[in-house]
Design a protein around this motif. Structure first.
Motif, mmCIF file in Angstrom:
data_model
loop_
_atom_site.group_PDB
_atom_site.id
_atom_site.type_symbol
_atom_site.label_atom_id
_atom_site.label_comp_id
_atom_site.label_asym_id
_atom_site.label_seq_id
_atom_site.Cartn_x
_atom_site.Cartn_y
_atom_site.Cartn_z
ATOM 1 N N MET A 47 -8.259 8.124 -9.147
ATOM 2 C CA MET A 47 -8.765 7.963 -7.641
ATOM 3 C C MET A 47 -9.359 6.633 -6.963
ATOM 4 N N ILE A 48 -9.998 5.995 -7.751
ATOM 5 C CA ILE A 48 -10.464 4.652 -7.263
ATOM 6 C C ILE A 48 -9.497 3.771 -7.139
ATOM 7 N N LEU A 49 -8.458 3.698 -8.012
ATOM 8 C CA LEU A 49 -7.336 2.808 -7.879
ATOM 9 C C LEU A 49 -6.622 3.304 -6.698
ATOM 10 N N TRP A 50 -6.346 4.523 -6.531
ATOM 11 C CA TRP A 50 -5.568 5.129 -5.331
ATOM 12 C C TRP A 50 -6.187 4.790 -3.879
ATOM 13 N N GLU A 51 -7.360 4.652 -3.887
ATOM 14 C CA GLU A 51 -8.075 4.488 -2.787
ATOM 15 C C GLU A 51 -8.149 2.938 -2.306
ATOM 16 N N ILE A 52 -8.276 2.234 -3.213
ATOM 17 C CA ILE A 52 -8.268 0.705 -3.147
ATOM 18 C C ILE A 52 -6.680 0.330 -2.643
ATOM 19 N N LEU A 53 -5.667 0.924 -3.213
ATOM 20 C CA LEU A 53 -4.436 0.561 -2.481
ATOM 21 C C LEU A 53 -4.237 1.227 -1.281
ATOM 22 N N ALA A 54 -4.587 2.214 -0.964
ATOM 23 C CA ALA A 54 -4.260 2.979 0.187
ATOM 24 C C ALA A 54 -5.194 2.791 1.394
ATOM 25 N N ALA A 55 -6.365 2.304 1.094
ATOM 26 C CA ALA A 55 -7.411 2.244 2.216
ATOM 27 C C ALA A 55 -7.204 1.066 3.247
ATOM 28 N N PRO A 56 -6.377 -0.126 2.653
ATOM 29 C CA PRO A 56 -6.287 -1.209 3.947
ATOM 30 C C PRO A 56 -5.219 -0.749 4.848
ATOM 31 N N LEU A 57 -4.623 0.258 4.767
ATOM 32 C CA LEU A 57 -3.098 0.391 5.484
ATOM 33 C C LEU A 57 -3.529 0.839 7.024
ATOM 34 N N THR A 58 -4.337 1.627 7.280
ATOM 35 C CA THR A 58 -4.387 2.112 8.542
ATOM 36 C C THR A 58 -5.099 1.143 9.276
ATOM 37 N N TRP A 59 -5.936 0.570 8.857
ATOM 38 C CA TRP A 59 -6.721 -0.800 9.915
ATOM 39 C C TRP A 59 -5.886 -1.812 9.795
ATOM 40 N N SER A 105 0.860 -1.285 0.047
ATOM 41 C CA SER A 105 0.018 0.164 0.148
ATOM 42 C C SER A 105 0.998 1.017 -0.036
ATOM 43 N N LEU A 106 2.013 1.301 0.633
ATOM 44 C CA LEU A 106 2.791 2.545 0.877
ATOM 45 C C LEU A 106 3.218 2.861 -0.608
ATOM 46 N N VAL A 107 3.913 1.716 -1.123
ATOM 47 C CA VAL A 107 4.826 2.015 -2.464
ATOM 48 C C VAL A 107 3.634 2.361 -3.575
ATOM 49 N N CYS A 108 2.614 1.129 -3.695
ATOM 50 C CA CYS A 108 1.772 1.799 -4.898
ATOM 51 C C CYS A 108 0.878 2.917 -4.697
ATOM 52 N N SER A 109 0.367 3.365 -3.556
ATOM 53 C CA SER A 109 -0.235 4.355 -3.610
ATOM 54 C C SER A 109 0.350 5.753 -3.614
ATOM 55 N N ALA A 110 1.732 5.612 -3.530
ATOM 56 C CA ALA A 110 2.613 6.857 -3.707
ATOM 57 C C ALA A 110 2.751 6.845 -5.200
ATOM 58 N N ALA A 111 3.088 5.847 -6.152
ATOM 59 C CA ALA A 111 3.271 5.670 -7.588
ATOM 60 C C ALA A 111 1.994 6.117 -8.306
ATOM 61 N N VAL A 112 0.770 5.788 -7.627
ATOM 62 C CA VAL A 112 -0.415 6.111 -8.501
ATOM 63 C C VAL A 112 -0.730 7.615 -8.302
ATOM 64 N N ALA A 113 -0.418 8.198 -6.934
ATOM 65 C CA ALA A 113 -0.589 9.608 -6.730
ATOM 66 C C ALA A 113 0.010 10.279 -7.735
ATOM 67 N N LEU A 114 1.328 9.877 -8.185
ATOM 68 C CA LEU A 114 1.930 10.825 -8.776
ATOM 69 C C LEU A 114 1.794 10.886 -10.361
ATOM 70 N N THR A 115 0.894 9.741 -10.598
ATOM 71 C CA THR A 115 0.243 9.769 -12.097
ATOM 72 C C THR A 115 -0.738 11.030 -12.546
ATOM 73 N N LEU A 116 -1.313 11.544 -11.434
ATOM 74 C CA LEU A 116 -2.028 13.003 -11.476
ATOM 75 C C LEU A 116 -1.369 14.140 -12.005
ATOM 76 N N LEU A 117 0.020 14.018 -11.766
ATOM 77 C CA LEU A 117 0.909 15.118 -12.407
ATOM 78 C C LEU A 117 0.987 14.945 -13.992
ATOM 79 N N LEU A 118 0.585 14.021 -14.588
ATOM 80 C CA LEU A 118 0.455 13.847 -15.994
ATOM 81 C C LEU A 118 -0.683 14.702 -16.980
ATOM 82 N N PHE A 119 -1.431 15.397 -15.886
ATOM 83 C CA PHE A 119 -2.745 15.820 -16.576
ATOM 84 C C PHE A 119 -2.524 17.537 -16.739
ATOM 85 N N PRO A 120 -2.464 17.986 -17.948
ATOM 86 C CA PRO A 120 -2.255 19.422 -17.792
ATOM 87 C C PRO A 120 -3.487 20.453 -17.553
ATOM 88 N N PRO A 121 -3.447 21.383 -16.792
ATOM 89 C CA PRO A 121 -4.500 21.963 -16.354
ATOM 90 C C PRO A 121 -5.543 22.293 -17.995
#
Length: 573
Positions: free
Chosen positions: A237-249, A83-99
C-alpha cells in the motif's frame, strides 16, 4: 509570416475533463471496496484502519513534494504516464494473497454452478493446501481468531533450507561411504581429504547464501500468518500510494498553468463535476458487474477493472493539455498559503472543520461496507448506495452561483453541512435493511457538496495573487489526507473495541458538538468583508467628485471628436 499558435481552451478543458472522468472511474472501481477486500483477506478492523491511515499519510507528505519535483524538472507527463502504469501493476499484486479469515462467499451462488466453472476462474475463498512434504514447526499453534474461523487453515512457517540441505548432504555422504566400502582401500587418502575439504567449503558457502536469503523470513517467525500478511500488505500500500499520489495534482497543475497563460483560469472548475461523475460511474458499474459475475470470478473484478481503465487512460495522458510557464514560478506558494490560513480566524475555523469532517468521512467510508455486509447486502446494493454520494455532489456543483448570490456570507452554510453529516452518521447506526440508507446517502452528498463550496469560497477570500490553488489545496490536504488518516486509525480501534454502531454514534455526537461550537465562534469572531471590485467600477457617478467627473467627460468628448475627425478624413480621401 509565422502564424501564431492557436489555443483551444474549450477543447483543452473538455479533453482534461474526459481524462479525469476515466481516471476517477478507475479509482471508483476499486478504492471504495478496498476495505471490504481487506476484511475478506482476514485482517482485523485495527489492521484495516492502520493500512488506510498509512495510505493517507503517505499521500499527505509525498504528493506536494512529487509535484514540485515534477514541475522543476518539467516531467509532468512522464510522472502521469508512469503513475498510471505502475499503480495498476502494484494494485494487482494484492491478488497474490490468499484469505486467512472468514469466507465472504456469496450465498446466492449455486455449488453446481461453481463445479461447471473452470478452476482458474473460481473465486478463492479458502487457503491453498500446501504439499505434505513441507515440514512445519511443531511449536506453531493456531491463535483463537483462526480457531474461530470456519475456513480450513494451514499455517505456512518458513522452513530453514540450510538445515535440510545439511541433512541431505550428510545422508548422501553416508550412503556413498556405505556403498563404496569395498573399494575404499583403492582410494588414496590425499584425494579423499581434498574432496572432504571442497565439500566443506561448498557447504559453508551454501550456508552463507541461504542465511542471507532467508534472514528476513527468519525474523518473521515470531509473527503468525495474519500478522505477516498485514506487514506485506502495508508495504504494498505504501508503494502503491507513492506511485499513484502525484497523478491528480500533476495533471491539475499543468492544466491550471495552461489556462492561466490564456487568462481563463475560471474554466478550471469545470473539470470537478466530471471527476465526481466518473467516481459515481465507477462505483456503480463495478458493483453491478461484480454482483452479476461473482460466481465466475468473485471480487477480483474490482482489481481487473481498475487496471483496465488505468491502461485506457495511458494514451490520453500523452495528449493531456499541460503547460509550464517559462517565467520564474512564484516560490513558496505552499508556505504562503499556510500562513494565510493561519493568519485568518475564519480560515482557521474552516481548517479545523476540514480535519474533523475528514476524520468522520474516512471512518464512515472505511467501515460502512462492513455494516452493509453484516446486513447481507449484495455488491449491487453496495455499488448503488455508494455511488449516490458523488452523484449528489456533482448535482450540487451547478448551484454554486445561486448560493453565492443568495448567501452574503459562505460561512452560514458550513454549520448546516456539518449538521447534515451528523444526521447521516446517526442514521447509519440504526440501519435495518440496505436500501433504507439511500436517503442518508442523498443527505451526505448534499452536505459534502455544501462543505466543499464553503471551503473553496473561504480559500478565494484569503488568497493572494498566485496562491489561489495553493490555499485550496491546503484545505484539500487537511480533509482528504490528514483528517482521513486520523479517522481511519480511530475508526479501526473503535470498531475493534466497541463495534460499528458505536463508531457511527460517536462520530455523529462529535460532529453535532462541533456544529454548535462553530456557529457560536462564527458569531463571536469579527468577519472581514471582501472588496468587490466590480461594484467599485460600477459605482454611481454621483459618488465621485465634480472635478473628477468633469475630467472624465472632457477626456471622453475629446476622444470621440478625434475619432469622428479621423473617419471624415478617410472618407474624403
Amino acid at each position: 509570416m509565422k502564424r501564431s499558435k492557436q489555443w483551444d481552451v474549450r477543447g483543452a478543458v473538455g479533453f482534461a475533463a474526459f481524462f479525469h472522468f476515466l481516471y476517477s472511474c478507475a479509482t471508483g472501481c476499486l478504492l471504495p471496496f478496498l476495505t471490504l477486500y481487506l476484511r475478506h483477506l482476514g485482517l482485523t478492523a485495527v489492521m484495516t484502519g492502520t493500512i488506510m491511515a498509512v495510505k493517507h499519510l503517505v499521500a499527505l507528505a509525498w504528493r506536494p513534494l512529487s509535484c514540485i519535483l515534477a514541475r522543476r524538472h518539467n516531467k509532468r507527463r512522464t510522472v502521469i504516464t508512469g503513475s498510471l502504469v505502475c499503480s495498476a501493476a502494484v494494485a494487482l499484486t494484492l491478488l497474490l494473497f490468499p484469505p486467512t479469515g472468514n469466507s465472504t462467499e456469496n450465498k446466492s451462488c449455486n455449488i453446481s454452478q461453481l463445479n461447471n466453472v473452470p478452476t482458474t476462474l473460481r473465486p478463492r475463498t479458502t487457503l491453498q493446501k500446501f504439499s505434505p512434504s513441507v515440514r512445519y514447526s511443531a511449536e506453531h499453534t493456531i491463535n483463537p481468531i483462526q480457531k474461530h474461523n470456519s475456513t480450513e487453515y494451514i499455517s505456512a512457517v518458513p522452513v530453514n533450507i540450510s538445515t535440510l540441505h545439511n541433512n541431505q548432504s550428510t545422508a548422501e555422504t553416508t550412503t556413498s561411504s556405505r556403498s563404496d566400502g569395498k573399494n575404499s582401500s583403492d582410494v588414496q587418502k590425499p584425494s579423499a581429504g581434498k574432496r572432504s575439504r571442497s565439500l566443506m567449503k561448498r557447504e559453508q558457502k551454501q550456508e552463507k547464501i541461504t542465511k542471507i536469503q532467508y534472514q528476513f523470513l527468519e525474523s518473521l517467525k515470531v509473527m503468525d500468518t495474519q500478522q505477516q500478511m498485514f506487514f506485506f500488505i502495508m508495504m504494498i500500500m505504501i508503494l502503491w500510494e507513492i506511485l499513484a499520489a502525484p497523478l491528480t495534482w500533476a495533471a491539475d497543475d499543468g492544466l491550471h498553468e495552461y489556462l492561466d497563460f490564456v487568462d481563463a483560469t475560471e474554466r478550471h472548475r469545470a473539470v470537478k463535476p466530471w471527476k465526481l461523475l466518473g467516481a459515481a460511474g465507477g462505483i456503480g458499474c463495478s458493483g453491478i458487474l461484480v454482483s452479476v459475475l461473482y460466481c465466475l470470478i468473485g471480487t477480483v473484478l474490482h482489481f481487473y477493472a481498475y487496471a483496465l481503465l488505468m491502461g485506457l487512460a495511458v494514451p490520453l495522458a500523452a495528449l493531456l493539455p499541460l503547460y509550464r510557464h517559462k517565467r520564474e514560478h512564484v516560490p513558496g506558494a505552499g508556505v504562503k498559503a499556510l500562513q494565510l490560513v493561519r493568519g485568518d480566524s475564519q480560515a482557521m475555523l474552516c481548517a479545523i472543520t476540514a480535519v474533523l469532517t475528514g476524520m468522520a468521512g474516512s471512518a464512515v467510508s472505511d467501515f460502512l461496507l462492513w455494516q452493509l455486509q453484516d446486513h447481507n447486502a449484495t455488491e449491487l446494493q453496495m455499488g448503488i448506495i455508494m455511488a449516490v454520494v458523488p452523484l449528489c455532489q456533482a448535482a450540487f456543483a451547478p448551484l454554486n452561483g445561486c448560493l453565492s448570490r443568495l448567501l452574503k456570507f459562505h460561512g452560514r452554510l458550513l454549520p448546516l453541512a456539518i449538521l447534515g453529516l451528523s444526521l447521516q452518521c446517526l442514521s447509519y447506526s440504526f440501519l435495518q435493511t440496505p436500501w433504507t440508507i439511500l436517503p442518508s446517502q442523498v443527505l451526505a452528498g448534499i452536505s459534502i457538496g455544501a462543505l466543499w463550496w464553503s471551503l473553496e469560497a473561504q480559500s478565494a477570500d484569503i488568497a493572494s495573487p498566485g496562491t489561489e490553488l495553493a490555499v485550496k489545496r491546503v484545505f484539500e490536504g487537511l480533509y482528504l489526507d490528514l483528517g482521513a488518516g486520523l479517522g481511519s486509525v480511530a475508526g479501526g480501534f473503535v470498531v475493534q473495541k466497541f463495534g460499528i454502531n458505536t463508531l457511527f454514534q460517536g462520530t455523529a455526537a462529535v460532529l453535532g458538538l462541533w456544529c454548535v461550537t462553530l456557529a457560536m465562534l462564527q458569531w463571536r469572531i469579527p468577519r472581514q468583508r471582501r472588496i468587490n471590485y466590480s461594484r467599485l467600477l460600477a459605482a454611481d457617478a454621483s459618488e465621485m467628485s465634480e472635478s473628477e467627473s468633469e475630467q472624465d467627460n472632457d477626456w471622453l468628448e475629446k476622444a470621440m471628436e478625434e475619432d469622428k475627425g479621423n473617419n471624415n478624413w478617410r472618407r474624403l480621401d
